[in-house]
Design an enzyme around this catalytic site. Structure first.
Site, mmCIF file in Angstrom:
data_model
loop_
_atom_site.group_PDB
_atom_site.id
_atom_site.type_symbol
_atom_site.label_atom_id
_atom_site.label_comp_id
_atom_site.label_asym_id
_atom_site.label_seq_id
_atom_site.Cartn_x
_atom_site.Cartn_y
_atom_site.Cartn_z
ATOM 1 C CB CYS A 95 -6.615 96.650 28.769
ATOM 2 S SG CYS A 95 -6.644 96.173 30.313
ATOM 3 C CG HIS A 144 -9.408 93.103 28.618
ATOM 4 N ND1 HIS A 144 -8.619 93.824 27.975
ATOM 5 C CD2 HIS A 144 -10.287 93.156 27.463
ATOM 6 C CE1 HIS A 144 -8.403 94.129 27.063
ATOM 7 N NE2 HIS A 144 -9.690 93.556 26.461
ATOM 8 C CG ASP A 168 -10.879 94.178 23.216
ATOM 9 O OD1 ASP A 168 -10.218 95.101 24.067
ATOM 10 O OD2 ASP A 168 -10.689 93.145 23.162
#
Length: 311
Positions: free
Chosen positions: A87, A124, A144
């Site tokens: 991420c 994250h 995302d």
């Protein structure tokens, strides 16, 4: 007041180094040949292209190497060598590209829950993005791109907002989390619908507290080195396609169908793992790394659980 504060531009430690990005190479890497203006339509196209084009993977950690987040290192790995990342790497590179194209970009961190009900560390990385239309419409977007099973499109930062790119369905929910006996903080949770029913599962939850590259560097260090991090134990690789989502956990290869959420699981031999990485996930390793990775998989406990990725 500094020049950055007076113009509304990010200061030297608050931006994403978009000016250093080889934009042409990045856009070629994700396969985007369309409009580049900082609009909602362009944001959707870029988000989709990045998620479909760049796999999620933690192989550098398994191979005993650090995970740098500086832009030259990310361009070399993800753009030039056509590798993936997890991420922090995805979000850092995508933030630089959006900044270069004129979007307003802010960083956030989120706590991965995956339906556990537990409070996990905020490890994250996601992005809060403003487009050319934001000043008029007030619409702000959550991008995302580095979750592994990421949404194909950004979600509007609005309670109940949904996206269902190619049938992968996600929604945002705004809640209040206690800060003490009398205070509360706003929290946003991303949910995914599993299968054809209304079975929604929470994935991760974030606040709107801004995060900068230095904050992500701290989280990145924890995720890539802490003995309890799932990323230091075994390979975790994921790639989302229009119809199926492929995942590799150690030597366990899982294929999930979009239409009904059905899963097909296959146990690989350690020496098969590098081949599957190339054929299924588009990750090519040189002979030395392929041999080292197969050896790392061979040393994994035979009964090790499939844990929850943290970023």
């Amino acid at each position: 007041m500094t020049d950055a504060e007076s113009t509304g531009e990010p200061g030297p430690d608050r931006g994403w180094d978009g000016a250093e990005l080889d934009l042409e190479a990045y856009l070629a890497r994700i396969g985007h040949a369309g409009d580049r203006s900082p609009t909602e339509a362009t944001l959707r196209a870029l988000h989709r292209a990045h998620v479909l084009g760049v796999p999620f993977e933690n192989l550098e950690i398994v191979l005993g190497r650090p995970v740098p987040l500086d832009l030259p290192a990310l361009q070399d790995k993800i753009v030039r060598r056509a590798r993936g990342g997890y991420c922090f790497e995805h979000a850092r590179l995508f933030a630089a590209a959006l900044e270069r194209l004129g979007f307003g970009v802010g960083g956030l961190t989120s706590r991965v829950g995956m339906g556990s009900g537990r409070v996990r560390p905020a490890t994250h990385a996601v992005l809060r993005v403003e487009t050319a239309e934001t000043a008029e419409t007030g619409r702000v977007w959550i991008c995302d791109v580095g979750f592994g099973g990421s949404p194909l499109e950004p979600l509007e930062l609005a309670d109940g907002a949904r996206t269902s790119g190619d049938g992968w369905e996600f929604r945002l929910e705004r809640t209040a989390t206690p800060l003490g006996a009398t205070a509360e903080a706003e929290e946003w949770t991303l949910h995914e619908r599993r299968g054809a029913g209304e079975d929604w599962s929470d994935l991760h939850a974030f606040t709107l507290n801004p995060q900068y590259a230095i904050d992500w560097a701290v989280g990145n260090h924890y995720v890539s080195t802490h003995p309890r991090s799932p990323f230091v134990r075994r390979p975790i690789v994921q790639r989302t396609g229009p119809d199926v989502r492929q995942a590799l956990y150690g030597a366990t290869w899982v294929t999930t169908a979009r239409a009904d959420g059905s899963r097909l699981t296959r146990e690989l031999k350690p020496r098969e793992v590098p081949e599957v990485l190339g054929d299924v996930f588009g990750i090519g390793l040189d002979a030395a790394d392929a041999e080292a990775l197969a050896g790392a998989v061979e040393r994994l406990p035979a009964d090790g659980p499939v844990g929850v990725p943290a970023g």
